[in-house]
Structures are given as C-alpha cells and as structure tokens.
Design an enzyme around this catalytic site. Structure first.
Site, PDB file in Angstrom:
ATOM      1  N   SER A  10      -9.257   4.705 -10.696  1.00 39.82           N
ATOM      2  CA  SER A  10      -9.170   3.149 -11.059  1.00 39.82           C
ATOM      3  C   SER A  10      -9.321   2.934 -12.624  1.00 39.82           C
ATOM      4  O   SER A  10      -9.885   3.303 -13.035  1.00 39.82           O
ATOM      5  CB  SER A  10     -10.339   2.466 -10.184  1.00 39.82           C
ATOM      6  OG  SER A  10     -10.683   1.417 -10.846  1.00 39.82           O
ATOM      7  N   HIS A  35      -4.767   3.189  -9.390  1.00 40.38           N
ATOM      8  CA  HIS A  35      -5.385   2.085  -8.609  1.00 40.38           C
ATOM      9  C   HIS A  35      -5.488   1.248  -9.565  1.00 40.38           C
ATOM     10  O   HIS A  35      -6.013   1.257 -10.731  1.00 40.38           O
ATOM     11  CB  HIS A  35      -6.611   2.930  -7.983  1.00 40.38           C
ATOM     12  CG  HIS A  35      -7.466   1.593  -6.955  1.00 40.38           C
ATOM     13  ND1 HIS A  35      -6.868   1.366  -5.854  1.00 40.38           N
ATOM     14  CD2 HIS A  35      -8.551   0.666  -7.531  1.00 40.38           C
ATOM     15  CE1 HIS A  35      -7.513   0.735  -5.220  1.00 40.38           C
ATOM     16  NE2 HIS A  35      -8.418   0.176  -6.179  1.00 40.38           N
ATOM     17  N   ASP A  37      -7.073  -2.481 -10.149  1.00 38.97           N
ATOM     18  CA  ASP A  37      -7.994  -3.659  -9.418  1.00 38.97           C
ATOM     19  C   ASP A  37      -7.715  -5.079 -10.289  1.00 38.97           C
ATOM     20  O   ASP A  37      -7.891  -5.322 -11.289  1.00 38.97           O
ATOM     21  CB  ASP A  37      -9.412  -3.090  -9.757  1.00 38.97           C
ATOM     22  CG  ASP A  37      -9.889  -1.948  -8.883  1.00 38.97           C
ATOM     23  OD1 ASP A  37      -9.539  -2.250  -7.573  1.00 38.97           O
ATOM     24  OD2 ASP A  37     -10.300  -0.923  -9.589  1.00 38.97           O
ATOM     25  N   MET A  39      -8.801  -9.083 -10.042  1.00 33.75           N
ATOM     26  CA  MET A  39     -10.231  -9.806  -9.701  1.00 33.75           C
ATOM     27  C   MET A  39     -10.116 -11.146 -10.325  1.00 33.75           C
ATOM     28  O   MET A  39      -9.330 -11.235 -11.519  1.00 33.75           O
ATOM     29  CB  MET A  39     -11.420  -9.204 -10.248  1.00 33.75           C
ATOM     30  CG  MET A  39     -11.555  -7.574  -9.602  1.00 33.75           C
ATOM     31  SD  MET A  39     -13.206  -7.027 -10.144  1.00 33.75           S
ATOM     32  CE  MET A  39     -12.907  -5.351  -9.689  1.00 33.75           C
ATOM     33  N   HIS A  68      -4.742  -3.301  -6.037  1.00 34.69           N
ATOM     34  CA  HIS A  68      -5.799  -3.707  -4.830  1.00 34.69           C
ATOM     35  C   HIS A  68      -6.030  -5.039  -5.483  1.00 34.69           C
ATOM     36  O   HIS A  68      -6.820  -5.422  -6.426  1.00 34.69           O
ATOM     37  CB  HIS A  68      -6.889  -2.923  -5.139  1.00 34.69           C
ATOM     38  CG  HIS A  68      -8.318  -3.284  -4.571  1.00 34.69           C
ATOM     39  ND1 HIS A  68      -9.430  -2.819  -4.649  1.00 34.69           N
ATOM     40  CD2 HIS A  68      -8.395  -4.123  -3.518  1.00 34.69           C
ATOM     41  CE1 HIS A  68     -10.367  -3.293  -3.738  1.00 34.69           C
ATOM     42  NE2 HIS A  68      -9.616  -4.364  -3.226  1.00 34.69           N
ATOM     43  N   MET A  70      -7.956  -8.217  -5.243  1.00 33.18           N
ATOM     44  CA  MET A  70      -9.263  -9.110  -4.688  1.00 33.18           C
ATOM     45  C   MET A  70      -9.151 -10.595  -5.374  1.00 33.18           C
ATOM     46  O   MET A  70      -9.975 -10.981  -6.366  1.00 33.18           O
ATOM     47  CB  MET A  70     -10.408  -8.403  -5.675  1.00 33.18           C
ATOM     48  CG  MET A  70     -10.626  -6.945  -4.948  1.00 33.18           C
ATOM     49  SD  MET A  70     -11.485  -6.007  -5.555  1.00 33.18           S
ATOM     50  CE  MET A  70     -10.516  -5.248  -6.805  1.00 33.18           C
ATOM     51  N   MET A 139     -13.624  -0.392   1.781  1.00 32.23           N
ATOM     52  CA  MET A 139     -14.554  -0.377   0.686  1.00 32.23           C
ATOM     53  C   MET A 139     -15.932   0.307   1.135  1.00 32.23           C
ATOM     54  O   MET A 139     -16.349  -0.017   2.132  1.00 32.23           O
ATOM     55  CB  MET A 139     -14.675  -1.880   0.206  1.00 32.23           C
ATOM     56  CG  MET A 139     -13.628  -2.476  -0.140  1.00 32.23           C
ATOM     57  SD  MET A 139     -12.635  -2.007  -1.637  1.00 32.23           S
ATOM     58  CE  MET A 139     -14.065  -1.803  -2.845  1.00 32.23           C
ATOM     59  N   GLY A 147     -18.701   1.451 -10.742  1.00 33.22           N
ATOM     60  CA  GLY A 147     -19.794   2.108 -11.222  1.00 33.22           C
ATOM     61  C   GLY A 147     -21.066   1.797 -10.176  1.00 33.22           C
ATOM     62  O   GLY A 147     -22.241   2.108 -10.447  1.00 33.22           O
ATOM     63  N   ASP A 181     -12.540   3.192  -1.216  1.00 33.12           N
ATOM     64  CA  ASP A 181     -12.814   2.652  -2.716  1.00 33.12           C
ATOM     65  C   ASP A 181     -14.416   2.151  -3.037  1.00 33.12           C
ATOM     66  O   ASP A 181     -14.812   1.807  -2.455  1.00 33.12           O
ATOM     67  CB  ASP A 181     -11.502   1.467  -2.713  1.00 33.12           C
ATOM     68  CG  ASP A 181     -11.999   1.079  -4.204  1.00 33.12           C
ATOM     69  OD1 ASP A 181     -12.430   1.675  -5.306  1.00 33.12           O
ATOM     70  OD2 ASP A 181     -11.241  -0.227  -4.458  1.00 33.12           O
TER      71      ASP A 181
HETATM   72  C1  DX5 Z   1     -14.564  -2.378  -6.913  1.00 31.25           C
HETATM   73  C2  DX5 Z   1     -13.030  -1.664  -7.339  1.00 31.25           C
HETATM   74  C3  DX5 Z   1     -13.180  -0.167  -7.463  1.00 31.25           C
HETATM   75  C4  DX5 Z   1     -13.975   0.371  -8.362  1.00 31.25           C
HETATM   76  C5  DX5 Z   1     -14.324   1.688  -8.398  1.00 31.25           C
HETATM   77  O1  DX5 Z   1     -14.175  -3.658  -6.607  1.00 31.25           O
HETATM   78  O2  DX5 Z   1     -12.161  -2.236  -6.013  1.00 31.25           O
HETATM   79  O3  DX5 Z   1     -11.634   0.391  -7.294  1.00 31.25           O
HETATM   80  O4  DX5 Z   1     -13.245   0.212  -9.587  1.00 31.25           O
HETATM   81  O5  DX5 Z   1     -14.929   2.416  -9.280  1.00 31.25           O
HETATM   82  P1  DX5 Z   1     -16.004   3.594  -9.035  1.00 31.25           P
HETATM   83  O6  DX5 Z   1     -15.140   4.625  -8.601  1.00 31.25           O
HETATM   84  O7  DX5 Z   1     -16.653   3.512 -10.477  1.00 31.25           O
HETATM   85  O8  DX5 Z   1     -16.898   2.816  -7.978  1.00 31.25           O
HETATM   86 ZN    ZN Z   2     -10.171  -1.114  -6.021  1.00 30.75          ZN
END
Ligand code: DX5
Ligand code: ZN
Length: 239
Positions: A10, A35, A37, A39, A68, A70, A139, A147, A181
């Site tokens: 990610s 990946h 993300d 948001m 992904h 969100m 998820m 993290g 994830d």
């Molecule tokens: C959270 C994201 C994940 C996240 C994973 O909303 O969708 O993809 O970045 O990060 P780690 O592997 O650090 O949990």
């Molecule tokens: Zn993600």
C-alpha cells in the site's frame, strides 16, 4: 483455490515526495500489485490522493494498480480512475446507493471489480453479486489509516468468505481473488493465508527499514514465505 499468494504494497506508507521511485522499488522487490488507497475525508476521516496521482504513477507501474476507493459517493470517480490506468477498482457497499450498478460501471471500462467489506460489514452483502466480482476484499482494520493493528475477528470471517469465493469460482469458471487489507505483517501472514486469503495488502510492513529495494524485498519475501506456508497447510486441511 489457486496456489499462489499476491502481495500488494500500500502506497499509503510510501514516501509521497518520491512516489514514482517508490513504485519502481517495490515492484523490483517483488510486489504483485500496487495498492492505491483513495480517501475523501467523508466516507473515512482522512484525505489522500485522486486520479491525477494514479495517472502519474501509471508509467512506473509494471504490475496492476489495485485502487481501493474509500469515498462516498463513489460512481463519479470510477471513469476517472479507469482512465488513469487502474487495473482493479474496489469500493465499499456503504458508499454506493446501487451496488450492482457500480460493479457494472467498473466492468464497463474493462477494469476488474472488487467489493470491500469493513470489519463490521456482514458477508451477506456478497449474496447477490459475488459471481460478478473479480475481487472480494476484507478489511482487517477500520479504513482510514495505515499502521493499525490487525482485527482478529477477520480470521473466521475469512474462512467463511473463502467458501463463498470457492463456490462462486466453481459456478462461474472465473478467478475471484480474496484479499485482506490492514495490519498484515510477517508474523500473521501465515494465519491470514491459512484462513483463505490469496492476496495481501501490506503498507507499514513493507515500507520500512532502510526504505530501499533491498529492504522492501526482504519484507515482501518474509510475508510471502509465511503466507505460502499457510496456504500449503490450508491445502492439506481441505484435501
Ligand atoms: C486502510 C488502508 C490500508 C492501509 C494498510 O484504510 O485501506 O490499505 O494502508 O496499511 P497497513 O498495512 O499499515 O495496515
Ligand atoms: Zn486499502
């Protein structure tokens, strides 16, 4: 199910000032997917990147970009991410008024479609759409931040999802990936694969150490080794 593990680093934990380099480094280190993300500070309490950044990394990405989303609402961004070079686009059912329509919209661009289930979202949202999907993403943290710690109730949920995905693959004759994830690391990758995941997102566990190709390769290889061991023991259990 297939005897393979895909690792999807990610970019959320990458150095955003050097994204192109980071993408090339994790791919050289063995990443199977990138990946990405997205948001919106509405569906989730954080704000990241949009289609322009996806387009900017695309020339560096020699593996598929796993977008992904969100964001809510989700439909208007789908054509933009398809044009920006997404290989897969996943969304949350809570972010779409018409889940079936959103899946069709993604597929109309020739992009693979995924549905993402939050830790508290029940598996029955898959009931009438799973055979149209290319990816089911569970998820294992609440979405919004990298993290966080892995939520353990994901493991029994994954086992059930594995069975649903296997049935849907048998019915359709198509491959459907089961991705996890959030909080995936070397020390839980075996259990995650044993529960049935074949694709693992890892952010903070990959973008770590010296933050160069060698460090990323070591992190990815460690997760893959554990995951493959888990997949082998699942295969023995179900044989
Ligand atoms: C959270 C994201 C994940 C996240 C994973 O909303 O969708 O993809 O970045 O990060 P780690 O592997 O650090 O949990
Ligand atoms: Zn993600």
């Amino acid at each position: 199910m297939n005897n393979t593990i895909r690792i999807a680093p990610s970019l959320l934990s990458a150095d955003f000032a050097r994204l192109g380099e980071e993408v090339r480094a994790v791919i050289a280190a063995g990443a199977d997917l990138i990946h990405f993300d997205v948001m919106d500070n509405h569906y989730v309490p954080n704000l990241t990147v949009g289609p322009l950044v996806c387009q900017a990394i695309k020339p560096h990405a020699t593996v598929p970009i796993d977008v992904h989303l969100m964001v809510k609402p989700v439909d208007a961004l789908i054509p933009m991410f398809a044009q920006a070079g997404a290989g897969l686009i996943s969304f949350h059912p809570e972010a779409s008024e018409h889940v079936d329509r959103t899946i069709q919209l993604i597929k109309s661009f020739g992009v693979k479609a995924g549905l993402v289930l939050n830790p508290a979202t029940p598996l029955y949202v898959l009931d009438h759409v799973i055979e149209q999907l290319d990816l089911v993403l569970l998820m294992s943290v609440n979405p919004g931040f990298g993290g966080q710690s892995f939520i353990e109730s994901t493991l029994p949920k994954l086992e059930k999802a594995r069975r649903l995905v296997d049935t849907a693959m048998k019915n359709t004759g198509r491959e459907i990936w089961l991705e996890v994830d959030g909080g995936v690391k070397r020390d839980n990758a075996r259990r995650v694969a044993e529960a049935g995941a074949d694709t693992m997102v890892a952010g903070s566990a990959v973008f770590t150490g010296a933050r160069n190709t060698a460090a990323y390769a070591e992190a990815i290889a460690g997760i893959r080794e554990e995951a493959l061991a888990g997949q082998r023991s699942l295969a023995l259990e179900t044989a």
